[in-house]
Design an enzyme around this catalytic site. Structure first.
Site, short mmCIF file in Angstrom:
data_model
loop_
_atom_site.label_atom_id
_atom_site.label_comp_id
_atom_site.label_asym_id
_atom_site.label_seq_id
_atom_site.Cartn_x
_atom_site.Cartn_y
_atom_site.Cartn_z
N HIS A 84 41.80 56.05 49.13
CA HIS A 84 42.84 56.55 48.01
C HIS A 84 42.52 56.17 46.57
O HIS A 84 43.07 56.68 45.52
CB HIS A 84 44.15 56.34 48.41
CG HIS A 84 44.08 54.50 48.54
ND1 HIS A 84 43.68 53.81 49.13
CD2 HIS A 84 45.02 53.86 47.50
CE1 HIS A 84 43.80 52.53 48.83
NE2 HIS A 84 44.81 52.54 47.84
N ASP A 85 41.60 55.13 46.11
CA ASP A 85 41.20 54.85 44.95
C ASP A 85 39.72 55.57 44.28
O ASP A 85 39.33 55.07 43.39
CB ASP A 85 40.90 53.43 44.97
CG ASP A 85 42.17 52.75 45.41
OD1 ASP A 85 43.16 53.11 44.78
OD2 ASP A 85 42.21 51.74 45.86
N GLU A 122 40.19 43.53 51.58
CA GLU A 122 39.69 44.43 50.35
C GLU A 122 39.11 43.69 49.40
O GLU A 122 39.98 42.77 48.82
CB GLU A 122 40.88 45.43 49.84
CG GLU A 122 40.23 46.47 48.84
CD GLU A 122 41.05 46.95 47.94
OE1 GLU A 122 40.93 47.84 47.12
OE2 GLU A 122 41.93 46.25 47.70
N ASP A 180 48.85 48.04 55.60
CA ASP A 180 48.25 47.54 54.29
C ASP A 180 49.28 46.38 53.88
O ASP A 180 50.36 46.56 54.03
CB ASP A 180 48.62 48.81 53.37
CG ASP A 180 47.19 48.75 52.11
OD1 ASP A 180 47.14 47.80 51.73
OD2 ASP A 180 46.96 49.95 52.31
N ASP A 235 45.04 44.05 50.73
CA ASP A 235 45.01 44.67 49.40
C ASP A 235 44.23 43.30 48.49
O ASP A 235 44.87 42.27 48.56
CB ASP A 235 46.27 44.86 48.99
CG ASP A 235 46.14 46.13 47.43
OD1 ASP A 235 45.62 46.92 47.63
OD2 ASP A 235 46.57 45.48 46.67
C1 GLC Z 1 44.04 47.98 45.52
C2 GLC Z 1 44.55 49.30 46.14
C3 GLC Z 1 45.00 49.97 44.85
C4 GLC Z 1 46.04 49.63 44.07
C5 GLC Z 1 45.70 47.92 43.74
C6 GLC Z 1 46.83 47.08 43.50
O1 GLC Z 1 42.68 48.26 45.08
O2 GLC Z 1 43.82 49.89 46.99
O3 GLC Z 1 45.51 51.29 45.33
O4 GLC Z 1 46.28 50.04 43.01
O5 GLC Z 1 44.88 47.47 44.77
O6 GLC Z 1 47.58 46.89 44.60
#
Ligand code: GLC
Length: 565
Positions: free
Chosen positions: A333-334, A260, A99, A201
């Protein structure tokens, strides 16, 4: 030699290390825990492990707030543990995707500490510092993803800094070339250590309009929407192309990069994933996981309209059919657990978990399995605010309870359904008190259904969710049509049947699922065309052909020959 686009036939498995397996009894998962469970991943048949952050962090956002990019958090182990894990993964033929969280750091990262130390600091410009407005107010009206404004006043230097997420996650200023060089150097360091790629991310947020103009105000929160000014901002493609040049070019072609990208459109995704542009291999988009959000976002839900869901996926399939590549996911995880969210985790738990998995995995793109999804893990029965751990959920709860007329119980009920913590309860390995996750006290409670829903109970059971995922993943590897075959959605407006075909020269697959709690009649035309086709996969016992009715959450995959076109 690995195929240049090997990830097109790969399946990725996401490990959220905090909740995966705890080797030392402190109640928090760790790297040695991951290592101990590699047989499970090998048996599942996956190709890549995406490891959520394991870097040094104060854990305000469970590691997505990094204070040292080149150190392992002691909670998770040591660099030596990490190197051993990489070596072991590689020995077993698996790849490791890290990540990469570089839109922001922790406020405890030395870069930010130095930046905050004075207005003249050499690193002042590494973050977004701005003067207050003449009346002392924040520089603009943007709201953060974790409730409240994006600005935090630093009393010492009298300026505000920008944080799109928590105030402990200040945003890096990518306009500054020193920031970019430091990030690229860090990335090269991990690649030199043997990692096989990055999941980046919120990477479409790194280029902001430096004017930071106000956003359209939300009538309820009074905060403005900054997204048009930082989502796929003015220099985003330039930054990603530069990153590609500085980090990935002239390395082994066996790497993988995933962006992402909340809020990304199909048009933008084509640009990001067009191989000729050298940005990223695929993006994570959020359209399908936003369809049950109400006007107030994820904590105000509305019922899912299946036709909308099918339409959304079909649009992405078509938009990236000739250029670019999709990521396919239900969970991470979100996101709340899919079997509870879009399926039926009570009467039709097995059927809906397997049907949803099938409908997703056989589209064009790279499928992702989030830990526990392969067991059909469900949402958790959170009944008190003390059960929750996630900063987004807790901030929302506190902010809403403070201003709203709703009772705390009602707010909690909404938060519980939408909370990211649903995905973060420990993986259910067996039915022991710690679910085989830990011998200690888990950092977040084990879902009580671990008594029957666990890996040990499913191991060796041919009619288990686990066995189904193994079959699906094997099919992905064995069936070339799944990689490039043309996608076509059938019965687009049917509210219960989700049916599509994948077609290559001479052969065609039909994927037909009943996404409802009752039987559904298969339209005659479809039946006529497919009645003689052979079943490749079916989640109902004894199904050998397509017939006039599909049972609740039944899914069937059929194959036939088609004339050369
Ligand atoms: C992304 C991650 C999430 C995190 C956010 C800030 O969306 O998947 O878990 O809280 O970024 O880093």
């Amino acid at each position: 030699m690995t195929e240049p686009e090997w990830w097109k036939t790969a399946v990725v498995y996401q490990v959220y290390p905090r909740s995966f397996a705890d080797s030392d009894g402190d109640g928090i998962g760790d790297l040695r825990g991951v290592r101990q469970k590699l047989d499970h991943l090998v048996d599942l048949g996956i190709d890549v492990v995406w490891l959520s952050p394991i870097y040094a962090s104060p854990h305000d956002d469970n590691g997505y707030d990094i204070s040292d990019y080149q150190a392992i958090d002691p909670l998770f182990g040591t660099l030596e543990d990490f190197d051993e894990l990489v070596a072991e993964l590689h020995r077993r033929g698996l790849k490791l995707m890290m990540d990469l969280v570089v839109n922001h750091t922790s406020d405890e990262h030395p870069w930010f500490v130095e930046s905050a130390s004075s207005r003249d600091s050499a690193k002042r410009d590494w973050y977004w510092w701005r003067d207050p407005k003449p009346d002392g107010a924040a520089p603009n009206n943007w709201g953060s993803f974790f409730s409240g404004p994006v600005w935090e006043l630093d009393e010492r230097t009298g300026q505000y800094y920008l944080h799109l997420f928590s105030k402990k996650q200040p945003d890096l200023n990518w306009e500054n070339p020193e920031v970019r060089a430091a990030v690229y150097e860090m990335m090269r360091w991990w690649l030199d250590r043997g990692v096989d790629g990055f999941r980046m991310d919120v990477i479409n947020f790194i280029s902001k309009d430096p004017a930071l103009p106000d956003g359209v105000q939300d009538p309820v929160s009074g905060l403005g929407d900054g997204f048009p000014h930082f989502g796929s901002g003015p220099r985003i493609h330039e930054f990603l192309q530069e990153m590609h040049r500085e980090v990935f070019e002239n390395r082994d072609a066996a790497l993988v990069t995933v962006g992402e990208m909340p809020g990304v459109t199909t048009e933008q995704a084509r640009l990001y994933t067009d191989p000729a542009r050298r940005e990223v291999d695929m993006v994570f988009q959020f359209e399908h996981v936003g369809l049950d959000h109400g006007p107030g976002g994820k904590f105000t839900r509305r019922a899912l309209d299946l036709a909308e869901l099918k339409h959304s996926f079909a649009r992405w399939q078509e938009a990236l059919a000739d250029v670019g590549w999709n990521s396919l996911y239900w969970n991470n995880h979100d996101q709340p657990r899919v079997v509870s969210r879009f399926g039926n985790d009570r009467e039709h738990w097995y059927e809906s978990a397997t049907a949803l998995a099938t409908l997703l995995h056989l589209m064009r793109g790279t499928p992702y399995v989030y830990q526990g999804e392969e067991l059909g893990m469900t949402n958790a029965p959170f009944s008190a605010v003390d059960d929750l751990r996630d900063i987004e959920s807790l901030n929302y709860y506190n902010a809403t309870v403070a201003v709203d007329e709703e009772t705390p119980i009602d707010v909690l009920a909404r938060v519980a359904v939408g909370s990211r913590d649903n995905a973060r309860t420990p993986v259910q390995w067996d039915d022991s008190p710690g679910a085989g996750f830990t011998d200690g006290r888990p950092w977040i409670a084990v879902n009580p259904n671990a008594s029957w829903l666990n890996a040990r109970a499913q191991e060796g059971d041919d009619r288990s969710v686990l066995a189904w995922y193994r079959r699906l993943i094997a099919l992905r590897h064995e069936e070339p049509l799944l990689r490039d075959g043309r996608f076509e959605l059938l019965l687009p407006s049917d509210p219960r049947l989700w049916v599509y075909t994948r077609t290559a020269e001479r052969r065609q697959l039909l994927v037909a699922g009943n996404c409802s709690d009752g039987p559904v009649t298969v339209p005659e035309d479809l039946l006529g065309e497919w009645a003689d086709a052979a079943v490749v996969l079916a989640n109902a016992p004894g199904r050998e052909r397509l017939t006039a009715s599909l049972g609740p959450w039944e899914v069937a995959v059929l194959e036939r020959s088609v004339p050369v076109t």
